[in-house]
Scaffold this active site. Sequence first.
Site, short mmCIF file in Angstrom:
data_model
loop_
_atom_site.label_atom_id
_atom_site.label_comp_id
_atom_site.label_asym_id
_atom_site.label_seq_id
_atom_site.Cartn_x
_atom_site.Cartn_y
_atom_site.Cartn_z
N LYS A 64 0.87 -1.19 0.00
CA LYS A 64 0.00 0.00 0.00
C LYS A 64 0.89 1.23 0.00
O LYS A 64 1.46 1.61 1.02
CB LYS A 64 -0.89 -0.02 1.25
N GLY B 264 6.65 5.73 8.10
CA GLY B 264 5.85 6.94 8.01
C GLY B 264 5.88 7.71 9.31
O GLY B 264 6.83 7.59 10.11
N GLY C 218 2.21 5.34 12.96
CA GLY C 218 2.83 4.11 13.50
C GLY C 218 2.19 3.69 14.81
O GLY C 218 1.91 2.51 15.03
N GLU D 234 9.12 2.17 11.11
CA GLU D 234 10.22 3.13 10.91
C GLU D 234 9.57 4.50 10.85
O GLU D 234 8.81 4.79 9.92
CB GLU D 234 10.95 2.87 9.59
N CYS E 292 13.61 11.53 6.32
CA CYS E 292 13.49 11.15 7.73
C CYS E 292 14.81 11.43 8.43
O CYS E 292 14.85 11.67 9.63
CB CYS E 292 13.10 9.70 7.86
N GLU F 31 9.07 17.34 14.50
CA GLU F 31 9.47 17.10 13.11
C GLU F 31 8.66 18.02 12.19
O GLU F 31 7.43 17.91 12.13
CB GLU F 31 9.22 15.63 12.74
P1 NAD Z 1 2.24 8.97 6.94
O1 NAD Z 1 2.35 8.28 8.25
O2 NAD Z 1 1.24 10.04 6.79
O3 NAD Z 1 1.90 7.90 5.78
C1 NAD Z 1 2.70 6.75 5.55
C2 NAD Z 1 1.83 5.65 4.97
O4 NAD Z 1 0.88 5.24 5.95
C3 NAD Z 1 1.03 6.09 3.74
O5 NAD Z 1 0.96 5.04 2.81
C4 NAD Z 1 -0.35 6.36 4.35
O6 NAD Z 1 -1.40 6.26 3.42
C5 NAD Z 1 -0.42 5.25 5.39
N1 NAD Z 1 -1.38 5.52 6.46
C6 NAD Z 1 -1.84 6.72 6.90
N2 NAD Z 1 -2.74 6.53 7.90
C7 NAD Z 1 -2.83 5.19 8.09
C8 NAD Z 1 -3.57 4.38 8.98
N3 NAD Z 1 -4.41 4.91 9.87
N4 NAD Z 1 -3.41 3.05 8.92
C9 NAD Z 1 -2.55 2.48 8.04
N5 NAD Z 1 -1.83 3.20 7.16
C10 NAD Z 1 -1.95 4.54 7.19
O7 NAD Z 1 3.71 9.48 6.57
P2 NAD Z 1 4.17 10.30 5.28
O8 NAD Z 1 3.71 11.71 5.39
O9 NAD Z 1 3.84 9.54 4.05
O10 NAD Z 1 5.76 10.24 5.44
C11 NAD Z 1 6.49 11.14 6.21
C12 NAD Z 1 6.89 10.52 7.53
O11 NAD Z 1 7.60 9.32 7.29
C13 NAD Z 1 7.82 11.40 8.33
O12 NAD Z 1 7.46 11.37 9.68
C14 NAD Z 1 9.17 10.75 8.10
O13 NAD Z 1 10.12 11.01 9.10
C15 NAD Z 1 8.79 9.31 8.06
N6 NAD Z 1 9.82 8.51 7.41
C16 NAD Z 1 10.55 7.66 8.18
C17 NAD Z 1 11.56 6.90 7.61
C18 NAD Z 1 12.38 5.94 8.43
O14 NAD Z 1 12.98 5.05 7.84
N7 NAD Z 1 12.43 6.08 9.74
C19 NAD Z 1 11.80 7.00 6.23
C20 NAD Z 1 11.02 7.88 5.48
C21 NAD Z 1 10.03 8.63 6.08
#
Ligand code: NAD
Length: 491
Positions: free
Chosen positions: A177, A230, A235, A250, A284, A381
């Site tokens: 997804k 994300g 998370g 992550e 990130c 962040e």
């Molecule tokens: P996000 O959490 O908004 O979305 C990530 C994914 O989760 C998307 O596919 C989204 O559709 C899905 N999602 C959203 N709500 C959900 C739910 N309730 N249940 C299941 N899935 C759901 O994050 P984003 O804006 O896409 O990415 C940015 C974030 O990701 C930042 O906080 C960044 O630091 C983090 N990030 C972390 C790493 C790492 O390796 N630690 C790497 C890249 C990005």
Amino acid sequence: MSKPKNYKLFIDGAWVESLSGETFASDNPARPKQILGTFQKGCKEDVEKAVEAAEAAFPKWSETPAPKRGLILSRAAQLLRENKEQLSSEMTMEMGKVIQESRGDVQEAMDITEYMAGEGRRLLGFTTPSELRKKLCLTTRMPIGVCGLITPWNFPMAIPTWKIMTALICGNTVLFKPSSDTPLCATRLVEILEKAGLPKGVLNMVTGSGDDVGMTIVRHEKVGAISFTGHKDTGASILKEAGLKRVGLEMGGKNGIIVMDDADLNLALEGVIWGGYGTTGQRCTAASRVIVHEKIKDKFERMLIDRIGKLKLGDGLKPQTDVGPLVNKAAQEKSAKYVEIGKNEGAKLLIGGEIPAMEGFFFEPTLFTDCTKEMRIAQEEIFGPVVSLISIRNLDEATDAINSVEYGLSSAIYTKDIGRACEAITRIKAGLTYVNSSTIGSEVHLPFGGVKHTGMGTREGGIEGINEFSEIKTVYIDYSGKLQRAQIDIE
Ligand code: NAD
């Protein structure tokens, strides 16, 4: 202008429309009027079908010899290589990062795919002596089953590839997804794996919202593992809803670079610019805090202001662009909001801070100074080009400041003193520490991940990635021909 293409879901080896009958558009953040395609708004029923397909494909795929699985990954790596330029330009159009960074993203996808193809001939367990005679002890790896992989937009090829290739080489089947900000990049990756010869049902993709598609995957009883990258809040809700399945998370970061008074300031300058403003601060591992020794603070501020003032904002496809747009309007508004927060907290704005008068979701590279480590701009962040300078008097204060946030992903120290560097490595609570290099630039054969609220103990990349996507079985083979009781028959 021609009508944008309508892309589909990938379920059981076929490209299909969502049962919801609804679609959404993906645009170009540098020119939001440019629609790159429409994509299926997946629903619960689509997830159901995809899980069924992945479950049905599991027995055959998991029994396929791992080196044969590796051959398919090798072909995928080759296709990524052949299509690198097109994939990179589409990525720049879909999420805005400058073209050389998009090339880096596709290169990383190729690297991890090649690495995992090679794992098909390793997937190592270990052997160890038994405490009893005529007995062998060893471990072997088993796949988990159906893995639900949920990914963000900021590395739209690299992050899905880390997860997909690792899950596949371990013998799992996958329901992927992707983020709704980068469904085109995700679709291209799936097309490549299809072309590489992946059997039907082994990889399925359902695009759509996190709350709907994402959560249905997370809660599904037949999904054996979730691997998510994300935001920390997403998370946390995944962890709550996943039940007893394996969960790898992550999450975010608030990474810091320490610049000591003996540092090579030109080198540190390059590191701060790359870490703070590369990918428009949307990594990130972005360096959103600079913890600078008071003796060199004024000089370093002047160097930074000069360099930041020369950064060129623009469309990432243009070779002269240094900093692309933010991914969407919400991200642009978030950076603007934090600039106001910073000013109200008493931080001093040195440069930037505005939404420039240009089309697209741009934001000026921004630098605050005189920040305290407690300020919200130094704690939360922002995920934009906003960097906070915190001044310190010694290494104790520096490591105290760098550890003062809830996250623990990446970190860096610039110093010529090896003793100070080693002290910092030992004291900093983060999954990654760089010495005399910025907070970004992970290599795929090394573990990647964070501590505290960034991660849950899993790591991606290299052998640690294999650990996330496989179960360990311990095997005892007794060829003594008699009952031997461990811990009892010890003479
Ligand atoms: P996000 O959490 O908004 O979305 C990530 C994914 O989760 C998307 O596919 C989204 O559709 C899905 N999602 C959203 N709500 C959900 C739910 N309730 N249940 C299941 N899935 C759901 O994050 P984003 O804006 O896409 O990415 C940015 C974030 O990701 C930042 O906080 C960044 O630091 C983090 N990030 C972390 C790493 C790492 O390796 N630690 C790497 C890249 C990005």
